[in-house]
Motif scaffolding. Structure first.
Motif, PDB file in Angstrom:
ATOM      1  N   LYS A 188       0.541  -1.006   0.031  1.00 30.65           N
ATOM      2  CA  LYS A 188      -0.137   0.257  -0.143  1.00 30.65           C
ATOM      3  C   LYS A 188       0.793   1.443   0.147  1.00 30.65           C
ATOM      4  CE  LYS A 188      -3.716  -2.801   2.690  1.00 30.65           C
ATOM      5  NZ  LYS A 188      -4.279  -2.580   3.428  1.00 30.65           N
ATOM      6  N   LYS A 189       1.624   1.311   0.426  1.00 35.74           N
ATOM      7  CA  LYS A 189       3.272   1.826   0.738  1.00 35.74           C
ATOM      8  C   LYS A 189       3.248   3.086  -0.310  1.00 35.74           C
ATOM      9  CE  LYS A 189       6.377   4.477   4.035  1.00 35.74           C
ATOM     10  NZ  LYS A 189       6.997   4.823   2.569  1.00 35.74           N
ATOM     11  N   ALA A 190       3.895   1.124  -1.344  1.00 30.47           N
ATOM     12  CA  ALA A 190       4.437   1.626  -2.306  1.00 30.47           C
ATOM     13  C   ALA A 190       3.828   2.568  -3.662  1.00 30.47           C
ATOM     14  CB  ALA A 190       5.359   0.207  -2.541  1.00 30.47           C
ATOM     15  N   LEU A 191       2.273   1.957  -3.395  1.00 29.39           N
ATOM     16  CA  LEU A 191       1.372   2.469  -4.621  1.00 29.39           C
ATOM     17  C   LEU A 191       1.155   4.320  -4.727  1.00 29.39           C
ATOM     18  CD1 LEU A 191      -0.248   1.860  -6.837  1.00 29.39           C
ATOM     19  CD2 LEU A 191      -1.989   0.891  -5.285  1.00 29.39           C
ATOM     20  N   VAL A 192       1.497   4.190  -2.712  1.00 30.91           N
ATOM     21  CA  VAL A 192       1.054   5.873  -2.876  1.00 30.91           C
ATOM     22  C   VAL A 192       2.146   6.432  -3.560  1.00 30.91           C
ATOM     23  CG1 VAL A 192       0.925   7.062  -0.767  1.00 30.91           C
ATOM     24  CG2 VAL A 192      -0.593   5.803  -1.017  1.00 30.91           C
ATOM     25  N   VAL A 230       6.487   8.464 -12.553  1.00 33.35           N
ATOM     26  CA  VAL A 230       6.134   7.209 -12.111  1.00 33.35           C
ATOM     27  C   VAL A 230       4.578   7.680 -13.235  1.00 33.35           C
ATOM     28  CG1 VAL A 230       5.228   5.137 -11.482  1.00 33.35           C
ATOM     29  CG2 VAL A 230       7.131   6.570 -10.922  1.00 33.35           C
ATOM     30  N   THR A 231       4.509   8.166 -14.514  1.00 33.88           N
ATOM     31  CA  THR A 231       3.446   8.153 -15.590  1.00 33.88           C
ATOM     32  C   THR A 231       2.076   7.290 -14.924  1.00 33.88           C
ATOM     33  OG1 THR A 231       3.934   7.548 -17.258  1.00 33.88           O
ATOM     34  CG2 THR A 231       4.509  10.222 -16.405  1.00 33.88           C
ATOM     35  N   THR A 232       3.037   6.058 -14.896  1.00 34.33           N
ATOM     36  CA  THR A 232       1.919   4.469 -14.948  1.00 34.33           C
ATOM     37  C   THR A 232       0.829   4.334 -13.997  1.00 34.33           C
ATOM     38  OG1 THR A 232       3.898   3.299 -16.725  1.00 34.33           O
ATOM     39  CG2 THR A 232       2.042   2.213 -15.987  1.00 34.33           C
ATOM     40  N   ILE A 233       1.128   4.615 -12.700  1.00 32.42           N
ATOM     41  CA  ILE A 233       0.950   4.746 -11.620  1.00 32.42           C
ATOM     42  C   ILE A 233      -0.052   5.982 -11.429  1.00 32.42           C
ATOM     43  CG2 ILE A 233       0.591   3.813  -9.120  1.00 32.42           C
ATOM     44  CD1 ILE A 233       2.846   2.084  -9.944  1.00 32.42           C
ATOM     45  N   ASN A 234      -1.495   6.501 -11.791  1.00 31.10           N
ATOM     46  CA  ASN A 234      -1.840   7.543 -11.262  1.00 31.10           C
ATOM     47  C   ASN A 234      -2.770   7.301 -10.509  1.00 31.10           C
ATOM     48  OD1 ASN A 234      -2.607  10.180 -11.705  1.00 31.10           O
ATOM     49  ND2 ASN A 234      -3.505   9.410 -13.958  1.00 31.10           N
ATOM     50  N   LEU A 239      -6.489   1.046 -10.245  1.00 30.98           N
ATOM     51  CA  LEU A 239      -5.797   1.608  -9.016  1.00 30.98           C
ATOM     52  C   LEU A 239      -6.242   2.276  -7.509  1.00 30.98           C
ATOM     53  CD1 LEU A 239      -2.891   3.023 -11.420  1.00 30.98           C
ATOM     54  CD2 LEU A 239      -3.173   0.933 -10.294  1.00 30.98           C
ATOM     55  N   ALA A 240      -7.985   2.831  -8.221  1.00 32.95           N
ATOM     56  CA  ALA A 240      -8.008   3.819  -7.074  1.00 32.95           C
ATOM     57  C   ALA A 240      -8.640   2.133  -5.839  1.00 32.95           C
ATOM     58  CB  ALA A 240      -9.473   4.656  -7.832  1.00 32.95           C
ATOM     59  N   ASN A 241      -8.706   1.288  -6.832  1.00 30.48           N
ATOM     60  CA  ASN A 241      -9.256   0.312  -5.518  1.00 30.48           C
ATOM     61  C   ASN A 241      -8.660  -0.340  -5.027  1.00 30.48           C
ATOM     62  OD1 ASN A 241     -12.961   0.690  -6.087  1.00 30.48           O
ATOM     63  ND2 ASN A 241     -12.012   0.246  -8.346  1.00 30.48           N
ATOM     64  N   GLY A 242      -7.173  -0.778  -5.281  1.00 29.56           N
ATOM     65  CA  GLY A 242      -6.379  -1.027  -4.981  1.00 29.56           C
ATOM     66  C   GLY A 242      -6.237  -2.759  -6.179  1.00 29.56           C
ATOM     67  N   ILE A 243      -6.523  -2.416  -6.974  1.00 26.02           N
ATOM     68  CA  ILE A 243      -6.239  -3.359  -7.759  1.00 26.02           C
ATOM     69  C   ILE A 243      -5.075  -3.075  -8.912  1.00 26.02           C
ATOM     70  CG2 ILE A 243      -6.868  -5.674  -9.895  1.00 26.02           C
ATOM     71  CD1 ILE A 243      -9.998  -4.437  -8.199  1.00 26.02           C
ATOM     72  N   ILE A 244      -4.009  -4.098  -8.829  1.00 27.98           N
ATOM     73  CA  ILE A 244      -2.855  -4.225 -10.218  1.00 27.98           C
ATOM     74  C   ILE A 244      -3.148  -4.786 -11.207  1.00 27.98           C
ATOM     75  CG2 ILE A 244      -1.676  -2.617  -8.294  1.00 27.98           C
ATOM     76  CD1 ILE A 244       0.244  -4.640  -8.175  1.00 27.98           C
ATOM     77  N   SER A 245      -2.309  -4.813 -12.216  1.00 30.18           N
ATOM     78  CA  SER A 245      -1.722  -5.414 -13.201  1.00 30.18           C
ATOM     79  C   SER A 245      -0.680  -5.721 -13.775  1.00 30.18           C
ATOM     80  CB  SER A 245      -3.154  -5.026 -14.200  1.00 30.18           C
ATOM     81  OG  SER A 245      -3.136  -6.047 -15.478  1.00 30.18           O
ATOM     82  N   HIS A 246      -0.444  -5.988 -14.510  1.00 30.63           N
ATOM     83  CA  HIS A 246       0.841  -6.484 -15.524  1.00 30.63           C
ATOM     84  C   HIS A 246       2.258  -5.565 -15.080  1.00 30.63           C
ATOM     85  CE1 HIS A 246      -2.112  -8.572 -16.258  1.00 30.63           C
ATOM     86  NE2 HIS A 246      -2.580  -8.663 -17.451  1.00 30.63           N
ATOM     87  N   ASP A 247       1.862  -4.240 -15.600  1.00 32.63           N
ATOM     88  CA  ASP A 247       2.614  -3.359 -15.593  1.00 32.63           C
ATOM     89  C   ASP A 247       3.310  -2.870 -14.312  1.00 32.63           C
ATOM     90  OD1 ASP A 247       2.230  -3.559 -18.742  1.00 32.63           O
ATOM     91  OD2 ASP A 247       1.227  -2.779 -19.195  1.00 32.63           O
ATOM     92  N   GLU A 248       1.878  -2.365 -14.280  1.00 29.63           N
ATOM     93  CA  GLU A 248       1.780  -1.792 -12.354  1.00 29.63           C
ATOM     94  C   GLU A 248       2.916  -3.112 -11.337  1.00 29.63           C
ATOM     95  OE1 GLU A 248      -1.403  -0.320 -14.605  1.00 29.63           O
ATOM     96  OE2 GLU A 248      -1.518  -2.410 -13.524  1.00 29.63           O
ATOM     97  N   LEU A 249       2.482  -4.175 -11.448  1.00 26.48           N
ATOM     98  CA  LEU A 249       2.862  -5.524 -10.678  1.00 26.48           C
ATOM     99  C   LEU A 249       4.785  -5.418 -10.656  1.00 26.48           C
ATOM    100  CD1 LEU A 249       3.514  -7.845  -8.947  1.00 26.48           C
ATOM    101  CD2 LEU A 249       3.304  -8.719 -10.474  1.00 26.48           C
TER     102      LEU A 249
END
Length: 646
Positions: free
Chosen positions: A97-101, A109-113, A135-145
């Motif tokens: 969670k902290k990493a995503l924030v 990092v334009t991919t995670i917005n 992302l707003a719901n905390g769901i990441i996919s391949h690129d974000e992972l």
């Protein structure tokens, strides 16, 4: 070499590097048997280090299955790179969670917005890894992972400790296709840990044909303790001599393939010599692939033996006859127009759209008009379709998204694979594939498999008779539309309209109606193509496969990332760009990358051939013919214009 001295095999060299505590790279060209070496390496490690855990990371789920079928050992863990990374970090939810924030607040990092993210907003379900990102719901996919995993391994030395403690050996198959972020984890961040383990890479830099991949490990290779030791596998067990010679002319990484010394290698003849094979460079002033096929005389109805390789699905759609479906998914200018309006609304936040407003209402409110002639022509010639589109709720219509990858997604998808990450096929196409699979299984006599996937229930002898009649009616599809087949399959309970299809219709009625009007024969052609029943394949998809006869179509299909002329350039094409650099600066700047990318895909295509290789070039410039004569030989240059093809 002294008399009696044993010749070291690649396995011997790899084990020597492992015993000395070195990371290693097994470099092998096409057809060299890299997978065999990987499997033998794993078996040797299991025998020598029976208590140690081994992670084997591959590029595809198919490769995972192949390795698991060859080796069954409790200490071996085979997975894709994404699954390996997720398993490594998924239990550290606070850090995730902290990493995503942190990454969302990092302007680089334009991919995670995410707007104003906080750790608390992900509290309910934590961070999850799924097919579709939210992302707003905390769901990441391949690129974000990949981004998040690299961030965590860089930040937390303990995470490196844990993974290195868990796996004494990590072996990466097809390393050249691995994202650079993954390589940074293994070869940069792992060094921060004082724990020890061995990383082994298997692959071929010349077969790096996907974007966003590392390509090669040149910056990591060397003989010092902190670098990767390279082991070269130079034999070629697949290709005939003429193809090996051609392929070596295409390589530029210092690895030259040689004939195998193994008399049982597939490319050896009965006399213990490598087969000579055949290569042809075919060209003409007219783009008539049927003439090319007739000249070659191969059996193009035998898909396992003969393949015709095109760069794009668009090029194949015409040959395989599913052009209408491709046009719907790839060239709907009404949806392009809608995207223009959505973009306009993002730039004009003062325009408010009510839930009840239609697409037509929004068009009038924004005043946005079609931008290009292509868009205008499409809308004008599809007036009824545009009228239908304007009647839909804009809030629903704006969410419709189509692209060719949805249509041509070739991942095997069945009821057990619906949640497989990375699949793009929509629920309408999944429904159609289920219908056609039911028809196919029944007609092939695979009744148990049929009963496992159909909605039809057999309770009496009469049910069997009714089923036979129903399948016969569904099999005769020449005059039926896709919509008619869907309704018949539902009527006969072969494949009922389920919740997923009904939700698709509710949210994407526009797409559903367009597809349903297409003749079902087109979908059958698409099905046969994606299931491998036709001779057609994209050049990217064919990697890892091999066929007796290979025809390569040198046509970039308007894909400006490729240019086959550059591959055959004797220097004159590049010189013309230099001479006209004021007008062609962008082409001059992109020339090296485009040439390298195209040369690699051409190398991959040529090295699929086990017996015969032919390439076709429509209207080649003189510079191309000059190089082709050098590579293929004058007698193997075939001008179809000068021949009578029967």
């Amino acid at each position: 070499m002294a008399e009696g001295e044993l010749i070291k095999t690649e396995i011997d060299e790899i084990i020597e590097q492992i015993d000395n505590g070195h990371n290693f790279l097994l470099s092998g060209g096409a057809g060299s048997g890299k997978t065999y070496t990987l499997v033998q390496t794993i078996r040797t490690i299991i025998g020598k280090y029976p208590t140690e855990q081994i992670a084997c990371i591959t590029y595809t789920n198919a490769a995972v299955k192949e390795i698991e079928e060859r080796i069954d050992d409790k200490n071996l863990h085979v997975s894709t790179i994404h699954d390996f990374l997720w398993d490594s970090i998924k239990n550290y939810q606070y850090e995730l969670k902290k990493a995503l924030v942190d990454l969302a607040n990092n302007p680089d990092v334009t991919t995670i917005n995410i707007i104003n993210p906080t750790i608390q907003m992900f509290a309910e379900n934590g961070i999850q890894y799924k097919e579709n990102v939210s992302l707003a719901n905390g769901i990441i996919s391949h690129d974000e992972l990949l981004i998040i995993a690299e961030h965590l391994f860089e930040k937390y030395i303990k995470l490196n400790d844990i993974v290195k403690d868990k796996f004494k050996f990590i072996l990466v198959d097809e390393y050249q296709d691995t994202n650079e972020l993954v390589i940074k984890i293994f070869l940069n961040h792992f060094k921060k840990s004082k724990k020890t383990n061995t990383i082994g890479f298997f692959g071929d830099a010349m077969q790096s044909i996907y974007d966003n991949s590392i390509g090669n490990l040149d910056t990591y290779k060397g003989n010092s303790d902190d670098l990767v030791r390279e082991v070269k596998k130079e034999q070629n067990r697949r290709n005939p001599l003429l193809v090996i010679t051609l392929a070596n002319k295409l390589r530029n990484d210092g690895l030259t393939q040689k004939e195998s010394q193994d008399l049982s290698a597939p490319n050896m003849d009965t006399n213990g010599k490598v087969k000579l094979g055949n290569i042809k460079f075919i060209y003409s002033s007219e783009y008539k692939l049927e003439d090319v096929r007739n000249y070659l005389g191969w059996n193009f109805n035998n898909a396992p033996e003969t393949k015709e390789l095109n760069l794009t699905h668009n090029l194949i759609a015409k040959q395989a006859q599913f052009s209408t479906l491709m046009s719907i998914y790839n060239d709907d200018q009404i949806l392009e127009y809608k995207r223009m309006i959505v973009s306009h609304l993002k730039d004009h936040t003062d325009i408010e759209i009510e839930n009840s407003e239609t697409f037509d209402d929004v068009i009038k409110k924004t005043g946005v008009i079609p931008r290009s002639g292509n868009m205008t022509d499409f809308i004008t010639s599809n007036a009824d379709l545009f009228k239908e589109a304007k009647s839909y709720s804009f809030n629903l219509f704006k969410k419709i998204y189509l692209e060719s990858d949805i249509l041509t997604d070739d991942k095997k998808q069945n009821e057990n694979e619906e949640s497989k990450k990375g699949s793009k096929r929509d629920n309408l196409l999944k429904h159609l594939f289920k219908i056609q699979n039911c028809i196919r299984l029944y007609n092939e006599g695979l009744y148990n498999d049929f009963l496992r996937i159909t909605d039809y229930k057999i309770n009496s002898i009469s049910d069997k008779s009714i089923l036979k009649q129903s399948i016969e009616e569904l099999t005769i599809t020449d005059s039926k539309t896709i919509g008619e087949v869907i309704e018949l399959a539902h009527k006969y309970n072969i494949v009922s309209k389920d919740q997923r299809l009904n939700e698709f219709i509710a949210k994407r009625e526009y797409v559903y109606n367009r597809v349903c009007k297409v003749n079902y024969k087109e979908f059958l052609n698409l099905f046969n193509y994606l299931e491998g029943y036709t001779p057609f394949s994209t050049q990217h998809k064919t990697k890892g496969n091999e066929f007796d006869n290979v025809l390569v179509i040198l046509d970039r299909g308007n894909w400006n990332k490729y240019n086959f002329e550059y591959v055959f350039d004797d220097g004159s094409i590049y010189k013309s760009l230099v001479d006209g650099r004021s007008k062609t600066k962008s082409k001059l700047d992109s020339y090296p990358k485009i040439k390298e990318r195209t040369q690699k895909i051409f190398y991959v295509c040529c090295t699929r051939a086990k017996e015969n290789l032919a390439v076709f070039f429509h209207l080649p410039p003189a510079a191309v013919l000059k190089t082709a004569e050098d590579w293929f030989g004058k007698d193997n240059l075939i001008n179809l214009d000068s021949l009578t093809i029967t």
